[in-house]
Scaffold this motif. Structure first.
Motif: not given
Length: 306
Positions: A9, A12, A17-23, A45
């Protein structure tokens, strides 16, 4: 390592950036937030200037100035309501006067408050009881020139020399000090709007430059071009970076067709002598202070249950 939802969170909010990219970024960098931001930027990104927007505090920025000097102070309060309180405004204005005499934060805090035998810090403590909110004197700074002028600008002013953002600009010149101050105020308005990282290239943090260079290099290599072309691409992007963050190289807000350095050269005709911007200061209210986020609905619900 395990990556928490809170970390994802936060990243992001910092990057957009998107959740999966951040993860994925956090996993690749073992949870290092700054490294994860860089990882996303290298992949194209995330943008460097995306902020979480949580650094806020209330209160006022105060300015005071003399012939060739000026000072800035920041005094914080819990709510914006206090910034409209005349007693609080008077305190901030008086502390700015002290800052004009003493300069740095520690000296100002220990100095006597105008018309009192108490220090600035003790006066702030006493004001907590009368105003009814927690108050704090956060910082102060001062600029001085041997000849020329120190110009000032206060944005979102609530009273004379009191507002949400203050800027000082020091211009050294043997020419007309009033004309130098007038141009300096325009530069101060530019700084308020654009918030440069440094006065000139030499004043930039070398670590920040190296960080950008590493990111630009990685982005360029993804193009598959030869190293000699990559080197030129990086040089070009660094020039663009300097134009974005270095005051003298930035496009002047009041005339985007010229740089601030060019505008200064033009202003020398009015000033009547060579002029040099030697320093600037910019205080934005609450910058760097993370304001605690609360769930108002949950607070109300909790109160009802008691």
């Amino acid at each position: 390592m395990s990556i928490s939802a809170a970390q994802v969170k936060e990243l992001r909010e910092l990057t957009g950036a998107g959740m999966m990219d951040c993860k994925a970024a956090l996993a690749e960098t073992n949870g290092d937030m700054e490294a994860a931001v860089d990882w996303l930027r290298k992949k194209g990104i995330a943008k460097a200037d995306k902020k979480a927007g949580r650094t806020a505090a209330e209160g006022l920025i105060g300015v005071d100035q003399g012939l060739r000097e000026a000072a800035l102070v920041e005094v914080n309060s819990e709510t914006d309501f206090v910034a409209r309180n005349e007693a609080f405004q008077q305190i901030v204005g008086n502390i700015a006067k002290v800052a004009l005499a003493f300069g740095d934060t520690e000296a100002v805090a220990a100095a006597n408050y105008p018309g009192s035998d108490k220090t600035v810090i003790d006066t702030i403590k006493d004001a907590v009881g009368t105003i009814g909110e927690n108050l704090s004197f956060r910082r102060s700074a001062k600029l001085v020139v041997s000849e020329g002028a120190v110009a000032t600008y206060v944005h979102n002013a609530v009273a004379d020399n009191l507002g949400k953002l203050g800027v000082l600009v020091a211009i050294e010149t043997a020419g007309d000090a009033q004309k130098a101050a007038a141009f300096g105020r325009q530069v101060a308005m530019h700084i308020a709007a654009i918030n440069p990282m440094a006065l000139d290239i030499d004043a930039l943090d070398p670590a920040a430059v190296e960080r950008e260079k590493a990111i630009f290099s990685e982005q360029a290599r993804q193009s598959g071009k030869p190293e000699n072309i990559i080197e030129k691409m990086v040089e070009g992007r660094l020039r663009k970076f300097y134009e974005e963050v270095v005051l003298l190289k930035q496009s002047f807000v009041l005339n985007p067709d010229v740089t601030v350095a060019d505008a200064l050269k033009e202003a020398e005709k009015e000033i009547g002598a060579p002029a040099k911007i030697t320093a600037y200061l910019r205080f934005a209210l609450g910058e760097g202070i993370e304001k605690e986020e609360t769930d108002f609905a949950a607070e109300v619900a909790a109160t009802v249950k008691k």
